[in-house]
Design an enzyme around this catalytic site. Structure first.
Site, PDB file in Angstrom:
ATOM      1  CB  SER A 153      -3.556   5.249   1.907  1.00 45.91           C
ATOM      2  OG  SER A 153      -3.051   4.343   0.949  1.00 45.91           O
TER       3      SER A 153
ATOM      4  CB  SER B 117      -0.908   0.008   1.236  1.00 46.19           C
ATOM      5  OG  SER B 117      -1.678   1.186   1.292  1.00 46.19           O
ATOM      6  CD  GLU B 118       3.448   2.650  -2.518  1.00 47.26           C
ATOM      7  OE1 GLU B 118       4.017   3.410  -1.713  1.00 47.26           O
ATOM      8  OE2 GLU B 118       3.963   1.601  -2.907  1.00 47.26           O
ATOM      9  CB  THR B 119      -0.070   4.634   3.359  1.00 48.24           C
ATOM     10  OG1 THR B 119      -0.796   3.564   2.781  1.00 48.24           O
ATOM     11  CG2 THR B 119      -0.879   5.237   4.495  1.00 48.24           C
ATOM     12  CB  ILE B 120       1.220  10.158   3.837  1.00 47.39           C
ATOM     13  CG1 ILE B 120      -0.206  10.745   3.814  1.00 47.39           C
ATOM     14  CG2 ILE B 120       1.883  10.278   2.465  1.00 47.39           C
ATOM     15  CD1 ILE B 120      -0.646  11.452   5.061  1.00 47.39           C
TER      16      ILE B 120
END
Length: 560
Positions: free
Chosen positions: A395, A375-378
């Site tokens: 995200s 997953s690409e998340t902040i």
């Protein structure tokens, strides 16, 4: 530049955390590494320095933690666009100093009302698509930003968006780790005309580290939202543009799906662990796996095993397998659960799961107890002088989400629908109007005061899809069991269990431990392409705060 100078002047660093955690042995002298950051009045930690600077400026001007969090989140949409933005979802756990309690916000969106398993089968799908318009669910992040500001902020949404609007319009130099992540997505971005136009230089390459990048389309979208409010997105002209393009590409969203979206204020779930209380959000996300893992391993002599010893890592890896098997079986849209979250934390259930943990041998396959993915998340966290603390995560799922950018809007749309399953009869089985299983989990820890009343202690998170729950447990054990300082706990080597017996280990975990784990049946895989998550933390001190930011990302912690 003035804000940047203020930030750098405000950062207060030290090597020990007096009065909060156990004393540490002095670190080896080195030019590498960071120190824990200390500050008297407020703290922010994000995955990108410009976002930290924007949020810190809000605190310095008298805004609160919630104002700063949304300001930083909007800035991250600009400077870390593959990870986050208004095309995705968000969750938050936060301590309200006014109410003296912990609250939770679930701003995840539902699948389109026309998405059915039958339609996917008719299209020849035998498993969920992983990208493209069919995976786009209602983006919930903007509704969460607006709702949080409306209830607890002191700023308007327009004010919170202003720094992001300016930076998107004027441009910024891209940071190194983000540039590398961006470069890995060029082939995918070229497949969509809007993505190619928005995120690639001359339609062919990603920006290099230090290269200036502008996103005037995102600035324009933010200006529209600043003028018209979230309704511009959820049913207005901006929303109509999104729906038209998604449907043109074969997706399932309707304008009514956007109009009907509402974020959910939910009750956080928790468990006691060694005198602390650890909090997560309830399903539809994987936070319950953190609590189940902690409950499974608590009776073991973890400190006696030694941090990151083979026995210690084996115990955590096997506990992770048990908890994640239960995630797959029981967690999904809260309106479709077959077992309540409390059932997975019940003493009898935990005892049965613990009894299945083989302390000497790695399990190949673990079934769910009786009762996904990258997953690409902040993740960011903020604390203010009034005592408010927020644990915030946003995200798009995969890098640049679905890979779809509606031309002229400046942001990508999430592919959260990829987290559904086409297996029938499960809480997370794909269907219309359902919230999919989520990897996003902000974390929080409280501890009782002298009167037994829970008080805020730690706001923390660790981004990275299926790494998140197992990462939460690793950093919490470093802090609570081993008494590590914040920054060393973040810096320390991690494991990531992938599937079956396959485990990735960071280089800090040495050859002898690897040999012992292999002898126990673990398959130690090449970790060069494995993400081990990026963490941010803020700890409340008797006076002031301590903060830390993960060197695996480009971010920083700063205080004032």
């Amino acid at each position: 530049m003035r804000h940047h100078r203020l930030v750098m002047a405000a950062v207060i660093a030290a090597h020990t955390m007096a009065g909060s955690l156990k004393a540490q042995e002095p670190r080896e002298p080195s030019m590498a590494g960071r120190s824990t950051v200390y500050a008297p009045h407020g703290m922010i930690a994000t995955s990108q320095p410009l976002a930290t600077a924007a949020g810190l400026a809000v605190l310095q001007r008298g805004g609160n933690a919630f104002d700063a969090a949304i300001t930083a989140a909007a800035m991250l949409n600009v400077v870390e666009p593959h990870m986050t933005g208004i095309g995705g979802d968000m969750f938050a756990l936060f301590w309200s100093a006014r109410e003296r309690k912990l609250l939770a916000l679930n701003a995840s969106g539902r699948s389109g009302s026309e998405l059915t398993r039958q339609e996917l089968v008719r299209r020849g799908r035998i498993s969920m698509p992983q990208s493209g318009a069919e995976t786009i669910t209602v983006p919930g992040a903007l509704s969460g930003w607006a709702s949080l500001l409306q209830r607890y902020g002191t700023m308007s949404l327009a004010q919170a968006l202003a720094p992001a609007i300016r930076t998107a319009g004027e441009g910024f130099p891209v940071t190194p780790i983000i540039a590398a992540d961006w470069a890995a997505q060029v082939a995918d971005l070229q497949r969509d005309s809007g993505a190619r136009q928005t995120y690639l230089i001359d339609g062919s390459r990603s920006p290099r580290a230090g290269e200036w990048f502008r996103n005037p389309d995102l600035a324009a979208s933010f200006r529209t939202i600043a003028r018209q409010g979230p309704a511009a997105f959820y049913g207005g002209a901006l929303g109509q543009r999104i729906v038209n393009r998604v449907r043109e590409l074969g997706g399932f969203l309707t304008l009514e799906d956007l109009r009907n979206h509402r974020p959910m204020w939910v009750e956080p779930i928790s468990t006691d662990f060694m005198g602390f209380r650890v909090w997560e959000l309830p399903p539809n996300n994987q936070g319950i796996a953190v609590l189940e893992m902690l409950r499974i391993v608590e009776p073991f002599d973890l400190r006696g095993m030694g941090r990151n010893s083979a026995r210690y890592l084996h115990t955590l890896i096997e506990a992770k397998k048990l908890a994640y098997a239960d995630l797959a079986r029981y967690v999904g849209d809260p309106e479709h659960l077959t077992a309540p979250a409390t059932a997975l934390l019940a003493d009898e259930f935990i005892a049965r799961r613990r009894a299945q943990l083989d302390t000497t041998r790695a399990a190949e396959r673990v079934e769910a107890g009786e009762a996904r993915t990258h997953s690409e998340t902040i993740y960011l966290t903020v604390a203010d002088s009034a005592g408010n603390m927020i644990s915030f995560i946003n995200s798009q799922f995969d890098a640049f989400g679905s890979g779809v950018v509606v031309p002229g809007t400046g942001f990508s749309l999430q592919n959260r629908g990829a987290a559904f399953t086409m297996n029938e009869g499960l809480p997370n089985t794909v269907g219309p109007g359902k919230r999919p299983f989520h990897t996003l989990i902000p974390g929080f820890v409280t501890r009782p005061d002298a009167n037994g009343v829970q008080q805020p202690w730690l706001s923390f998170g660790l981004m990275g899809g299926a790494m998140q729950a197992q990462g939460h447990v690793q950093v919490l054990l470093d802090l609570i069991v081993f008494g590590m300082d914040l920054q060393p706990a973040i810096d320390a080597g991690r494991f990531r269990h992938l599937n079956g017996r396959r485990v990735a280990l960071e280089p800090a975990i040495g050859a002898e431990v690897r040999r012992q784990l292999a002898a126990m049946g673990h398959d130690i895989v090449d970790a060069s392409s494995v993400a081990f998550g990026g963490s941010q933390m803020i700890l409340r001190l008797p006076r002031g705060y301590a903060g830390a930011s993960d060197p695996r990302k480009d971010g920083m912690a700063a205080g004032h």
